[in-house]
Write an enzyme that holds these catalytic residues in place. Structure first.
Site, PDB file in Angstrom:
ATOM      1  N   ASP A 199       9.313   2.867  -0.322  1.00 53.16           N
ATOM      2  CA  ASP A 199       8.283   3.452   0.533  1.00 53.16           C
ATOM      3  C   ASP A 199       8.630   3.099   1.973  1.00 53.16           C
ATOM      4  O   ASP A 199       8.345   1.999   2.452  1.00 53.16           O
ATOM      5  CB  ASP A 199       6.907   2.898   0.149  1.00 53.16           C
ATOM      6  CG  ASP A 199       5.785   3.490   0.983  1.00 53.16           C
ATOM      7  OD1 ASP A 199       6.074   4.099   2.033  1.00 53.16           O
ATOM      8  OD2 ASP A 199       4.610   3.327   0.593  1.00 53.16           O
ATOM      9  N   LYS A 236       4.871   9.278   8.980  1.00 54.09           N
ATOM     10  CA  LYS A 236       4.683   8.691  10.308  1.00 54.09           C
ATOM     11  C   LYS A 236       5.619   9.279  11.362  1.00 54.09           C
ATOM     12  O   LYS A 236       5.382  10.341  11.891  1.00 54.09           O
ATOM     13  CB  LYS A 236       4.847   7.166  10.234  1.00 54.09           C
ATOM     14  CG  LYS A 236       3.962   6.466   9.221  1.00 54.09           C
ATOM     15  CD  LYS A 236       2.537   6.336   9.674  1.00 54.09           C
ATOM     16  CE  LYS A 236       1.733   5.463   8.737  1.00 54.09           C
ATOM     17  NZ  LYS A 236       0.325   5.316   9.113  1.00 54.09           N
ATOM     18  N   TYR A 266       0.845  -1.193   0.000  1.00 61.57           N
ATOM     19  CA  TYR A 266       0.000   0.000   0.000  1.00 61.57           C
ATOM     20  C   TYR A 266       0.880   1.242   0.000  1.00 61.57           C
ATOM     21  O   TYR A 266       1.790   1.371   0.819  1.00 61.57           O
ATOM     22  CB  TYR A 266      -0.895  -0.004   1.239  1.00 61.57           C
ATOM     23  CG  TYR A 266      -1.792   1.201   1.375  1.00 61.57           C
ATOM     24  CD1 TYR A 266      -2.870   1.393   0.530  1.00 61.57           C
ATOM     25  CD2 TYR A 266      -1.564   2.143   2.368  1.00 61.57           C
ATOM     26  CE1 TYR A 266      -3.707   2.494   0.657  1.00 61.57           C
ATOM     27  CE2 TYR A 266      -2.393   3.242   2.519  1.00 61.57           C
ATOM     28  CZ  TYR A 266      -3.464   3.407   1.666  1.00 61.57           C
ATOM     29  OH  TYR A 266      -4.282   4.501   1.798  1.00 61.57           O
TER      30      TYR A 266
END
Length: 435
Positions: free
Chosen positions: A247, A275, A152
């Site tokens: 990623d 994050k 994702y």
């Protein structure tokens, strides 16, 4: 399965808030996985969090292993981060102009992450993916991209083909509303299958702009790379003039100070972050080689902008967090906590004779009920979702908040104490006795 004998907590206020939310917010939530759709029941409405603990609207306390889905590596409401936020907020919350502290955050990122020579701050991991893809296409003058099943990369049109995270949780690996042209330029192969990557590049390599990959897949549960997989991707992209994009929104500053790149010794051309670098506030970043980053406006022809990019509060929390993570033995401490949790679940699967496996990378971890191994998305089709559901709700009654989906990672933090881990062990063993 045995009938549960676990005590029941009151969730009256959460139930009332849930009914109100469903009338005002699509699905009652502002991000799909929060809805508990995969596990059933009423989602917790959280009142506050301190350290390793969450407290819901009914006053129930939980040891939290979701940690905001990753950013809270220090725990909730870390005093040093709160102090940094307080000082920043007193000066104003947004300026739409450069600030000294965003330069400091950029410096910390570039010094820590091997691939970063320059970095652009954005507002989310999704924005980072959008920008990285645009840069890759501009740099290579190609349109096709390669991603992996179950990985994702935010809700970017081109990346929502066979995606992970909430898309898997809600059985929608592709999203409605995607332009047909999106599917024409995205290629998808199984994670950890280097032979299929090679075969695709032999056929279409001269037209592929980039490979985008989670160096440790963590949006279909935690699935580490097989030995040689990341090295193979690096070799293939170099051979065909494509870019390798890591990623590291989840793995950045979690697996090590330099993320998965430092842990595995592989340097990407572009890296996405998010994050942890915002210390719990909204943020994202894309960075990499100077020549590629020079393509970004106003230096180059690739346009990207954001009113709240480099927001002073997010940057202040990020700088405070990264400075704490630079202290001695931080990652050794996180590793030890991860090993404890891994051994706990492995031990319980063995003790009860329940089929299952545990994957871990540092302080990221996933137990998979019903599986002998989990190396790619295809393995997950045999997962025992019903057993996971029973385990989740039993754990909740034991005061343990694990991800409400079998496709999401457990996140440990520095705030999880030995007492927390011991209590977790007691609770997990009690729940396994009901399975």
């Amino acid at each position: 399965m045995k009938t549960s004998t676990l005590s029941k907590r009151s969730h009256t206020k959460s139930e009332s808030l849930w009914e109100k939310a469903k009338r005002l917010i699509p699905g009652g939530v502002n991000s799909p996985v929060r809805s508990f759709k995969e596990v059933g029941g009423v989602p917790l409405f959280v009142e506050k969090g301190f350290g390793s603990k969450l407290y819901d609207a009914d006053g129930n306390a939980y040891i939290d292993y979701v940690m905001g889905w990753g950013p809270l590596i220090l725990g909730h409401a870390n005093p040093e981060v709160i102090e940094a936020l307080h000082k920043a907020f007193l000066k104003g919350s947004a300026f739409g102009a450069p600030t000294q502290q965003e330069v400091e955050l950029a410096r910390l990122l570039c010094e820590a992450v091997p691939s970063l020579e320059k970095v652009r701050l954005v507002n989310s991991g999704t924005e980072a993916a959008m920008t990285a893809l645009r840069l890759a296409r501009a740099c290579t003058k190609r349109e096709k991209v390669l991603k992996f099943q179950g990985c994702y990369h935010g809700h970017v049109d081109q990346m929502l083909v066979e995606a992970g995270s909430g898309a898997l949780t809600h059985s929608v690996p592709d999203s409605a509303g995607l332009p047909s042209g999106t599917l024409e330029t995205t290629r998808v192969v199984p994670y950890n299958d280097l032979s299929k990557v090679k075969a695709l590049f032999e056929k279409e390599g001269e037209t592929i702009a980039c490979i985008m990959v989670e160096p440790v897949a963590a949006n279909m549960g935690v699935i580490p790379p097989k030995p040689g997989f990341l090295e193979g991707l690096r070799d293939i992209t170099k051979a065909y003039g494509s870019l390798l994009i890591f990623d590291e929104v989840l793995t950045g500053f979690r697996l090590s100070k330099g993320g998965a790149q430092e842990k595995y010794g592989i340097t990407s051309d572009l890296t996405m972050l998010g994050k942890i670098i915002g210390g719990g506030l909204p943020i994202g970043a894309v960075g990499g080689r100077s020549d590629i980053m020079a393509l970004l406006s106003p230096e180059g022809p690739v346009y990207q902008a954001g009113t709240l990019s480099g927001n002073s509060l997010s940057v202040a929390a990020g700088v405070a967090t990264l400075n704490i993570l630079s202290r001695k033995n931080v990652y050794e401490t996180l590793e030890a906590k991860g090993i404890f949790l891994e051994n706990l679940f492995k031990g319980e699967f063995k003790r009860k004779g329940i089929p299952g496996c545990v994957n871990r990378a540092g302080s990221l971890l996933s137990p998979f009920f019903g599986l002998g191994k989990a190396e790619c998305f295809q393995n997950l089709k045999a997962m025992d979702k019903e057993m996971h559901k029973t385990f989740f709700h039993g754990s909740l009654e034991e005061g343990l908040y694990f991800p409400p989906s079998p496709f999401e990672a457990f996140f440990l933090s520095l705030s999880h104490s030995e007492e927390d881990l011991a209590r977790t062990g007691e609770g997990v063993r009690k729940v396994f006795d009901t399975l």
